[in-house]
Design an enzyme around this catalytic site. Structure first.
Site: not given
Length: 355
Positions: A22, A27, A59, A114-115
């Protein structure tokens, strides 16, 4: 199915070695690679009026995924916004990530951009044979990365190897497979970083469900392997049934309304007949399996990309000349992309070009 979790786990054999990769804040991380000046700034990638992802600096200010841009700017006034509506660059990087994984095994299943799941069972078996033939078994004794649940330090564990810990849990032979799979996961992650500059997390387990879930335990840029007999205990610790892959909002609502089920533990303990009455036998059995951490679904090979595509977003066009100009612009970009992809013929094989 309604019996002891621990007994259920101990009676299982674990023949597979599955890795789930992952990419971290994908992005946004791609944007950092393309523009390294962003690394020290709080920034987010937006599509229309919504934040789709952000870096970890943002974040810390309270910027969240799927947050309205207006709210994100309110909690982080210095937030740099990147327009991510054209996802071409993210697709191109995803293709390159996928190519790296295919160097290790053809058994790669792509999940979005993305995984990825990788079934490394065959590769692990080959490497075990090579290591045992050479007499070098050091890689079979120690895990690369973290173990879940984390072993508690005491006199017996201080001198024991990681393999001893695995063998105390299970004697089916999965210890060597899973431990060596952690070394493979590290190799893959190192290749992705050295070639593309991207970091990722990895989960390693004996099935897809558990590999995906355990990889999320330790983030970012970390990897975690699950002790094989802790499947049911681990998924129960996740709490809400929606934390299980395959249970969405609608199914979770049905479980709550019809069966009074809100947690994974509730799902483990509910009678199968009661579940089947409201959801049907097939769905009830599937959910019960998930609740105990069981997943026999194979890694479905998605293969290397066989075509080169391009997409873009634009305002509505009603004038023919404007449409032709837009198509000319896209065609030039597509040809340039095609040429870049075919500069190294050893990496791409095909029968020619068609437009």
């Amino acid at each position: 199915m309604d019996g002891s979790q621990e007994t259920d786990d101990e009676e299982q054999v674990h023949p597979r070695a599955i890795i789930h990769i992952d990419m971290d804040y994908y992005y946004a991380q791609v944007e950092e690679v393309l523009n390294p000046t962003l690394k020290d700034k709080p920034f987010a990638v937006k599509q229309r009026f919504c934040v789709v992802t952000s870096n970890y600096i943002a974040r810390q200010y309270g910027v969240k995924k799927l947050q309205p841009v207006k709210e994100a700017l309110a909690v982080c006034p210095g937030l740099v916004l990147i327009n991510g509506e054209d996802i071409t660059k993210y697709k191109e990087m995803s293709v390159r990530i996928n190519e790296i994984m295919h160097r290790f095994t053809p058994h790669v299943e792509k999940l979005g951009l993305d995984e990825n799941y990788l079934d490394v069972t065959e590769l692990v078996s080959e490497r075990i044979e090579q290591l045992e033939a050479s007499g070098d078994r050091t890689k079979l004794d120690q895990v690369e990365g973290l173990i879940h649940p984390a072993p508690q330090p005491n006199a017996s564990t201080e001198t024991a190897t990681d393999r001893d810990l695995f063998r105390r849990c299970c004697c089916c032979g999965c210890d060597k497979r899973l431990i060596l799979a952690t070394h493979l996961a590290k190799e893959i992650r190192d290749c992705i970083f050295s070639e593309l500059g991207l970091r990722c997390c990895a989960g390693i387990a004996h099935n897809k469900l558990l590999a995906k879930l355990v990889g999320a335990v330790n983030k970012q840029n970390k990897q975690t392997v699950l002790l094989p007999t802790y499947g049911s205990t681990f998924v129960a610790s996740l709490g809400c049934v929606k934390s299980l892959t395959g249970i969405g909002e609608k199914t979770a609502q049905t479980l709550a309304d019809c069966c009074g089920i809100s947690t994974v533990t509730d799902l483990q303990q509910v009678n199968l007949d009661k579940l089947a009455k409201h959801l049907g036998q097939e769905q009830a059995v599937r959910l019960k399996q998930l609740a105990f951490g069981r997943d026999e679904t194979p890694v479905r090979q998605t293969g290397k990309p066989k075509s080169v595509g391009l997409e873009d977003s634009c305002p509505s066009i009603s004038v023919r000349a404007d449409a032709e100009e837009k198509f000319r612009h896209l065609l030039v970009r597509l040809v340039k992309k095609y040429c870049r992809r075919w500069k190294n013929p050893g990496r791409y094989q095909g029968n020619g070009a068609q437009i």
